[in-house]
Structure formats: C-alpha cells, structure tokens
Design an enzyme around this catalytic site. Sequence first.
Site, mmCIF file in Angstrom:
data_model
loop_
_atom_site.group_PDB
_atom_site.id
_atom_site.type_symbol
_atom_site.label_atom_id
_atom_site.label_comp_id
_atom_site.label_asym_id
_atom_site.label_seq_id
_atom_site.Cartn_x
_atom_site.Cartn_y
_atom_site.Cartn_z
ATOM 1 C CB CYS A 56 -10.586 10.494 -35.379
ATOM 2 S SG CYS A 56 -12.257 10.049 -34.852
ATOM 3 C CG HIS A 70 -8.595 12.248 -32.007
ATOM 4 N ND1 HIS A 70 -9.648 13.104 -32.232
ATOM 5 C CD2 HIS A 70 -9.129 10.996 -31.947
ATOM 6 C CE1 HIS A 70 -10.764 12.410 -32.322
ATOM 7 N NE2 HIS A 70 -10.485 11.136 -32.148
ATOM 8 C CG ASN A 94 -14.014 11.363 -30.891
ATOM 9 O OD1 ASN A 94 -13.659 12.157 -31.747
ATOM 10 N ND2 ASN A 94 -13.695 10.078 -30.933
#
EC number: 2.3.1.180
Length: 323
Positions: free
Chosen positions: A114, A250, A280
């Site tokens: 990520c 993020h 996500n």
Amino acid sequence: MTRRAVIIGVGHYLPERVVENAEFEAKLETTDEWIRSRSGIERRHFAAEGETTSVLATHAAKAALADAGCDADDIDAIVLATSTADFTFPSAATMVQAALGMTKGFAFDVQAVCAGFVYALSNANALILSGQAKRVLVIGAETFSRIMDWTDRSTCVLFGDGAGALVLEAQNGEGSADDRGLLSTDLNSDGRYKDLLHVDGGVSTQSTGFLRMQGNQVFRHAVEKLASTANTALDRANLTASDIDWIVPHQANIRIIQGTAKKMGLSMDKVVVTVQDHGNTSAASIPLALSVGKLRGQIKQGDLIVAEAIGGGLAWGAVVLRW
C-alpha cells in the site's frame, strides 16, 4: 536554480463492475452497516475476467498522458507500483510500455504494497533529480480482488481494484518551498511486522496465497507512523502542518484517515477522501485520490499536498509536493 519533478498530468481508471456492500450480505455474515461503520467503505470496483493489472495501469497511463498533453514518445521512464503484477516476470511496467507503443527509455515495478506509490514517486523523483530522465510516468495499479479469501469477512470486504497515474516532468525551481513539484520524501520499513499484513503464498512457496491481515494491530501502527512520516517529510521541506492545503492519504480505512488528521492537528476539510467509493486499492489509492481530487475541483495548481501511506512490510512513507 533547482531541478524539480513537477506533476504535469494525472489520470485514473476504475473497472466497470461496481460492488456495493449489500452484495456481500448474501455470501458472508456481514452487513452494509457493519462494513461502513468499521471502514467507511460503501462500494468498490472489481476487475473483469482478463482485465489484469497492466490493463488497468495502461488505461490510467493514457488518461494521465492526455491530461499532460504528452505522447508515449515523450516519456523516458515508467515506474509502476503494484503487488499484483500480471506475471512473476516481466514487470507490469514493461507491459504498459509495450501497450503504449513506447520503444525507448526503461520501465520497472516497485513493490511496497500500500506504500508502493509513495516509494514509486520517490524513485521517479530521484531519476529526474539525477538527470537520468526528463519525464517519468508514475503508476499505481492493483487487482487485489484476485488475492482475497472470500470466506474471511474481516478482509475481503475492504479491498478493490483500480489504477492511477501521474506524469512528472523536470522543471527548474528556485529551491524554496514555493516551488512546484516534489519538495521532500520520507521512506521507512520494519520487517519485524511482516505477519500483521501479508499474503501467505508466493513464487518460492509455489502457491498464490491469500491476503491476511491483523486489522487491530495494523490500525495501531498506522495512525502513529503515518502522522510521524508526514511530519518528517514536512520538516525536510521546511514546512509545517499549518502550510498544508490537502492531505491525500492512502485510502484504507476512514478511521485511520480521521485519526491521522487529528494527530496532525488538521481538519477533515483538508483531507481528500475516496475510500467510500473505491475501498482499499493499495498502491493505486493515492494516485486515484489525486486524480479524483483534481476532477472534483479540490486540488488546484499551487496547492501544497502531503501524500502518506502504510502497507505490508510494514512499509510506510510520505511525499510533500506542490501541485
């Protein structure tokens, strides 16, 4: 004069299929309310059969090139952040290079889960500052739907697929925080925390594996580390949190996003939030949010932006840039 890597174009791509939270209710012991209250996610996009990570990345790359007014021949390098490349090798970046018809320059992948896009931006910035490239296409692209355990309700409802891209160009600045472009970066990792977020398979184990996450532990690390890396990057640029126009974090979990903003003493009015619509998307989430933020009219030229992310590794980092 100081050489800067300046963003001249941005774009994104989301697969056509939209998966609302309600779709999981028939398959798992979960509800729309449960998912929203714990993550802020309302829907996400899943790639179609045959729609691989490089395909998503190519669509985003074309959108960014169009926004920049560039052709593929104007690009010297491609840096693609992903944990879900089409093949073990070659890199997804070289596949995008071929799809764009780009026959010069070079292309490679960066894998920091990520945090991948922050790492990719830092690498692209270094290529420009060192003079190895004048224009770099930086992409984050993922198909995390391909590594989900659909029986694990705590993780499979959180992730989605997508891609975002930026075009960076070498330009001259004055060497001050008023310059456009990347002003500072901060990268970190700590392999002791591997088991908190990982995929339990890979080439050496001759298995694909599924994503595994200890959500509570990741949350505990995330807020502290994200606020810390953002503040470190600001310090390196001789700036403070009060100078920020936008945080583009993020997009993992609304509670992490809110907690980080609070720890930095910033209002959520200064945060670009897309997690409700994308879930996500790992390395794709920051460029997706930058592209959507520009389309919404939130992000404008001259704005000071902090992008920060944390992912498996654990790996985390931040970038300070002026749009």
